[in-house]
Design an enzyme around this catalytic site. Structure first.
Site, mmCIF file in Angstrom:
data_model
loop_
_atom_site.group_PDB
_atom_site.id
_atom_site.type_symbol
_atom_site.label_atom_id
_atom_site.label_comp_id
_atom_site.label_asym_id
_atom_site.label_seq_id
_atom_site.Cartn_x
_atom_site.Cartn_y
_atom_site.Cartn_z
ATOM 1 N N SER A 127 0.816 -1.215 0.000
ATOM 2 C CA SER A 127 0.000 0.000 0.000
ATOM 3 C C SER A 127 0.845 1.259 0.000
ATOM 4 O O SER A 127 1.930 1.300 0.603
ATOM 5 C CB SER A 127 -0.896 0.001 1.243
ATOM 6 N N GLU A 129 0.188 3.687 1.713
ATOM 7 C CA GLU A 129 0.225 4.154 3.100
ATOM 8 C C GLU A 129 1.565 3.810 3.764
ATOM 9 O O GLU A 129 1.892 4.371 4.807
ATOM 10 C CB GLU A 129 -0.932 3.549 3.899
ATOM 11 N N TYR A 151 -1.961 0.640 10.461
ATOM 12 C CA TYR A 151 -2.197 -0.052 9.188
ATOM 13 C C TYR A 151 -0.957 0.011 8.305
ATOM 14 O O TYR A 151 -0.518 -1.007 7.742
ATOM 15 C CB TYR A 151 -3.395 0.580 8.468
#
Length: 328
Positions: A127, A129, A151
């Protein structure tokens, strides 16, 4: 007939990837958690050709059973607790599923493959992120990872574990570092779907406004239907590797709101927005924009759906759904 096993089959990526693989003649198996999963009927209706197996990323024995039944040539690990805001509230569970779950499925694939480490080709859903407090603009495969949420930290663990299994055991394991990708199938907890649904309801007189968090955060948004093609292309390569998948264009939450409201003919949308600190992240990721030049040159992949078309697609879909609800 090639065979594939998909974890996270109930999410938007799982559904789009299933459709893609079925269209290519694959025998597709999907891993679903729990007998009473609320999305079970959705999967059966959307991709009836998928064979569903019960399993859990936190339970390696269930993963080994699923592999023995599916006998896959390809495994796509899309399963995760993927709502970033939730990860602060449940950091331990997020770590168990999104982080350690990757180790479980990698080890299960390794054991299943026996003496042939390339028997199964493995895809890991990494990801954007992971970049968090970005150290380089735009972000590419070599950019230093600096996650800003539980996360993101869990995704970094899974990403490096995938690389480690590739380098340690010679597995054909690739990671797609996917930037934000959306669709009409996106969950309602995500900001894009929250906006598209609210705009549809406001235009139909069913809602008065939207409560939002940070309007200045910028993201690189693409269409999930485009991004699953990149996943498949990675596993068709002779050599496994990691790829950034993105549009290379960034837009703010304000841009998202403007395009969405414009679709329903509302220009003075600012009066309909309320900001609430509850929707602000403890550690914000201000700017994400990816450089997918490697995916273009090696995979021949490029996004087809642009930002405006994507937002309009989502608003149109929610207009139809809300009209049906209103007419009931």
């Amino acid at each position: 007939m090639p065979r594939a096993l998909i974890t996270g089959i109930t999410g938007q990526d799982g559904l789009y990837l299933s459709e893609l693989l079925l269209a290519k003649g694959y025998d597709v198996y999907g891993l679903i958690r729990g007998q009473n999963n609320p999305k079970l009927d959705l999967v059966r209706e959307t991709v009836p050709g998928v064979k569903l197996l019960t399993g859990d990323l936190t339970d390696m024995s269930s993963l080994i059973r699923a592999l023995n039944v599916a006998r896959p040539d390809e495994v796509y690990n899309l399963g995760a607790i993927s709502f970033v805001a939730y990860s602060w509230e449940n950091a331990m569970l997020t770590t168990d599923v999104t982080g350690k779950g990757v180790l479980n499925i990698l080890e299960a694939v390794r054991l299943y493959s026996g003496d042939d480490p390339t028997k199964v080709r493995y895809y890991q859903a990494s990801s954007s992120e992971m970049f968090g407090k970005v150290q380089e603009v735009p972000q590419r495969e070599s950019t230093l990872l600096w996650p800003r949420s539980p996360y993101g930290v869990a995704k970094v663990f899974g990403h490096y574990m995938t690389i480690n299994y590739r380098e340690s055991y010679g597995m054909h394991a690739s990671s797609g570092i996917l930037f934000n990708h959306e669709s009409p199938r996106r969950g309602f907890e995500f900001v894009t779907r929250k906006v598209s649904q609210a705009v549809a309801r406001i235009s139909l007189g069913m809602q008065d406004g939207i409560t939002m968090g940070n309007l200045d955060a910028k993201r690189d948004w693409g269409f999930a239907g485009d991004y699953v093609e990149a996943m498949w292309l990675m596993l068709q390569q002779d050599t496994p590797d990691d790829y950034v998948i993105s549009t290379g264009v960034t837009h703010s939450i304000r841009d998202l709101l403007e395009v969405a409201f414009e679709r329903v003919g509302i220009t003075d949308w600012e009066r309909l927005i309320t900001q609430d600190p509850r929707f602000m992240r403890p550690a914000e990721v201000e700017l994400l924009i990816g450089d997918s030049a490697k995916a273009k040159s090696v995979l021949g992949w490029e996004p087809k759906v642009g930002f405006t078309e994507l937002v309009q697609m989502m608003v149109d879909n929610d207009l139809e759904l809300q009209r049906e609800q209103k007419d009931k």
